[in-house]
Design an enzyme around this catalytic site. Sequence first.
Site, PDB file in Angstrom:
ATOM      1  N   ALA A   1       0.827  -1.211   0.000  1.00  0.00           N
ATOM      2  CA  ALA A   1       0.000   0.000   0.000  1.00  0.00           C
ATOM      3  C   ALA A   1       0.859   1.258   0.000  1.00  0.00           C
ATOM      4  O   ALA A   1       0.596   2.208  -0.750  1.00  0.00           O
ATOM      5  CB  ALA A   1      -0.943  -0.003   1.201  1.00  0.00           C
ATOM      6  N   ASP A   2       1.889   1.291   0.827  1.00  0.00           N
ATOM      7  CA  ASP A   2       2.786   2.456   0.873  1.00  0.00           C
ATOM      8  C   ASP A   2       3.427   2.710  -0.483  1.00  0.00           C
ATOM      9  O   ASP A   2       3.401   3.827  -1.012  1.00  0.00           O
ATOM     10  CB  ASP A   2       3.903   2.224   1.901  1.00  0.00           C
ATOM     11  CG  ASP A   2       3.515   2.637   3.300  1.00  0.00           C
ATOM     12  OD1 ASP A   2       2.542   3.385   3.459  1.00  0.00           O
ATOM     13  OD2 ASP A   2       4.199   2.196   4.249  1.00  0.00           O
ATOM     14  N   LEU A   3       4.043   1.680  -1.035  1.00  0.00           N
ATOM     15  CA  LEU A   3       4.821   1.860  -2.252  1.00  0.00           C
ATOM     16  C   LEU A   3       3.936   2.155  -3.454  1.00  0.00           C
ATOM     17  O   LEU A   3       4.280   2.981  -4.303  1.00  0.00           O
ATOM     18  CB  LEU A   3       5.691   0.630  -2.500  1.00  0.00           C
ATOM     19  CG  LEU A   3       6.764   0.404  -1.425  1.00  0.00           C
ATOM     20  CD1 LEU A   3       7.437  -0.945  -1.612  1.00  0.00           C
ATOM     21  CD2 LEU A   3       7.797   1.522  -1.442  1.00  0.00           C
TER      22      LEU A   3
END
Length: 396
Positions: free
Chosen positions: A169-171
């Site tokens: 999700a972050d990347l």
Amino acid sequence: MTAQRSAALAGLRVLDLTRVRAGPACCRILADFGADVIKIDAPEGLDKNAGVSGARHGYDMLNLHRNKRSMTLNLKSDAGRDLFLDMARGADIVVENFRPDVKTRLGLDYAALDAVNPRIILASISGFGQTGPYAGRAGFDQIAQGMGGLMGVTGFPGEAPMRAGTAVADLSSGVYAATGILLALTERARSGRGQWVQTSLLQSQIAMMDFQAARYLVDREVPEQAGNDHPTVTPMGVIATRDGHINLGVGGDGQWQALCDALDAPDLKARRDFATGAGRTAHRGQIWDILRPIFAVRTSAEWIDILDRHGVPAGPIYRMDEVFDDPQVRHLGIAQSVQDPVRGEVSLVGQPVDLSRTPAAIVSSVPDAGADTDEILKGLGLDDARIAELRRQGAL
């Protein structure tokens, strides 16, 4: 030989207010392709996120914050806020991943930036969106993995939900934010106006679910855990060999026939109940039961060679040391070296997209916090006396 900075985004100035991972991943893309990214660090003792990504010259910070310049700035002080707005007048892009209300409290929301520079592009990455019932919640990658459906389909059937082994999700939100910035830059070339680009960990994680999400939206079928098997295609998954495991990917009827040829199994090839994708998936357990003893007699390397010669997709399952020792990975050059003043020569993970004339390049390591403060401010026309006064006021 020292790498040359990419010319792809040369001339663009980015003010990087981001922390942790999603925002820095976005700014890393811009920096690697030649934008002048100024990382705004909090003065010593004021950064609540200090240490989240490890030591300043640890592997994570090195990989996230290469190719940037750094200055310290206390955005909670009037002088620091005013200085940031002065910097925004000559900038192209601001990237932030505060909770949605923080930039408004600081007086650095899109309306404030637009007022001083109508060409500015503000990119905001949040956990759950800038508005809505969850907007004020703190967002972390694993929470988004759970809420976005990834953990619900990951793991073996009947077992507890499982997180992915990297920050999906972050990347992905960093990549989507960078994509939005580039779209806004393209539109700005026509209109002369900037705009507000927004994404969130939750949106990005749902988008990354792709066919699994569409499977529910279109057919109202709720995907279940499938372990290492592909959820809808058979046989596509992990199978044990004599000395380990490989991934086997039989995606269509022609590949199934090729697999039967590779296994020298004409009887298997002749079975009408296995001839179509739907038939194979309906008999998934039976097919794997047939294949397991066959694959157990040869090594992984032997099977990959045999399958490759028959045009059947297959591949090894590597640990990270094996990943970077693979000849194709070495050929692609995704591990790139840079000199770090503390660690010496280190290798970092390069960009996974190649441009023929203006490729990405890693030219510098993570800067110490505030290493470029004076240089940046003098570039804005401030003299030594004014910089000293800003330090006295606690702005730097």
